[in-house]
Write a protein that holds these residues in place. Structure first.
Motif, PDB file in Angstrom:
ATOM      1  N   LYS A   1       0.823  -1.208   0.000  1.00 58.66           N
ATOM      2  CA  LYS A   1       0.000   0.000   0.000  1.00 58.66           C
ATOM      3  C   LYS A   1       0.860   1.263   0.000  1.00 58.66           C
ATOM      4  O   LYS A   1       0.627   2.194  -0.779  1.00 58.66           O
ATOM      5  N   LEU A   2       1.861   1.302   0.880  1.00 54.47           N
ATOM      6  CA  LEU A   2       2.702   2.494   0.979  1.00 54.47           C
ATOM      7  C   LEU A   2       3.561   2.673  -0.271  1.00 54.47           C
ATOM      8  O   LEU A   2       3.765   3.805  -0.731  1.00 54.47           O
ATOM      9  N   ALA A   3       4.052   1.553  -0.818  1.00 48.70           N
ATOM     10  CA  ALA A   3       4.824   1.652  -2.058  1.00 48.70           C
ATOM     11  C   ALA A   3       3.946   2.168  -3.187  1.00 48.70           C
ATOM     12  O   ALA A   3       4.364   3.020  -3.984  1.00 48.70           O
ATOM     13  N   GLY A   4       2.725   1.655  -3.233  1.00 52.75           N
ATOM     14  CA  GLY A   4       1.797   2.117  -4.259  1.00 52.75           C
ATOM     15  C   GLY A   4       1.440   3.575  -4.098  1.00 52.75           C
ATOM     16  O   GLY A   4       1.394   4.336  -5.071  1.00 52.75           O
ATOM     17  N   ALA A   5       1.201   4.000  -2.852  1.00 54.12           N
ATOM     18  CA  ALA A   5       0.869   5.398  -2.588  1.00 54.12           C
ATOM     19  C   ALA A   5       2.020   6.310  -2.995  1.00 54.12           C
ATOM     20  O   ALA A   5       1.819   7.363  -3.621  1.00 54.12           O
ATOM     21  N   ALA A   6       3.250   5.904  -2.647  1.00 54.23           N
ATOM     22  CA  ALA A   6       4.420   6.700  -2.995  1.00 54.23           C
ATOM     23  C   ALA A   6       4.575   6.824  -4.506  1.00 54.23           C
ATOM     24  O   ALA A   6       4.906   7.892  -5.030  1.00 54.23           O
TER      25      ALA A   6
ATOM     26  N   ALA B   1      -2.438   6.180   1.076  1.00 55.53           N
ATOM     27  CA  ALA B   1      -1.496   6.030   2.187  1.00 55.53           C
ATOM     28  C   ALA B   1      -2.195   6.039   3.539  1.00 55.53           C
ATOM     29  O   ALA B   1      -1.773   5.323   4.467  1.00 55.53           O
ATOM     30  N   VAL B   2      -3.252   6.832   3.677  1.00 54.07           N
ATOM     31  CA  VAL B   2      -3.885   6.973   4.993  1.00 54.07           C
ATOM     32  C   VAL B   2      -5.126   6.106   5.145  1.00 54.07           C
ATOM     33  O   VAL B   2      -5.729   6.072   6.216  1.00 54.07           O
TER      34      VAL B   2
END
Length: 215
Positions: free
Chosen positions: A77-82, A209-210
């Motif tokens: 998720k965080l990699a995708g958001a970034a 991200a959130v």
């Protein structure tokens, strides 16, 4: 198997992502500018076919891994958001380089048969970084893990953006093919679209991200 609320929520986020001109949309527009309506529609069909291959890959591979590991889910998720934020920043930085003539020249060349055109579109769809990120990082959030059959839920939910994408990509292609001169006369129009898409992509990345896991 999948609640109506989840389907509608996923459809809303899918629409937000799909309407932003990305590699697939620009390829459809380019083929429309270069070869016209028939090629544009065949390219759009190929694009959504390639995109659904990404859904299948996530459902049978990444999806099952994400289901078993919260840590993997968080990392994806965080990699995708970034990456979504990165794509948005890149879109803003290069929005003035988005020229109709350049897009058309990249997609030009001899006209191809319908099957070859569909395969070309599928290749663009399956290698579209925006699609990879969206299906890997966003799709799992809308799965009801307590209901089981996670891969089947992903395959079903994946039909939502595929249907939306087929409609919107086809409309982009038909519009471009019907207004070739209008597009070619104003690079500023494409630049504004690219800038708006960049801001929206950044906002989407922050939202991903959130957003918590939808269990």
């Amino acid at each position: 198997m999948v609640s109506t609320d989840r389907v509608l929520a996923f459809a809303a986020m899918s629409l937000l992502v799909i309407v932003i001109p990305g590699p697939s949309v620009l390829f459809v527009i380019g083929r429309a500018l270069a070869h016209g309506r028939r090629t544009a529609v065949a390219t759009a069909v190929g694009n959504v076919f390639g995109s659904y291959l990404l859904v299948v890959a996530v459902a049978v591979g990444i999806g099952s891994l994400v289901e078993r590991s919260v840590a993997v889910y968080l990392a994806v998720k965080l990699a995708g958001a970034a990456y979504l934020v990165f794509l948005g920043v890149q879109a803003l930085r290069h929005r003035k380089e988005l020229k109709a003539s350049a897009i058309a020249s990249r997609s030009a060349g001899p006209a191809r048969g319908d099957l070859r055109t569909v395969l070309d579109g599928a290749l663009v769809g399956v290698t579209n970084p925006k699609g990879v990120v969206f299906f890997a990082a966003v799709l799992p959030q809308f799965v009801d893990h307590s209901a089981g059959h996670v891969p089947a839920q992903m395959l079903l939910l994946g039909l939502v953006p595929i249907t939306i994408g087929l409609v919107t990509d086809t409309l982009w292609g038909l519009t471009a093919s019907a207004a070739r001169t209008w597009f070619a006369r104003s690079d500023r129009r494409l630049s504004m679209i690219g800038g708006a898409g960049g801001f929206t992509m950044i906002g989407l990345g922050l939202t991903v991200a959130v957003t918590g896991r939808a269990d």
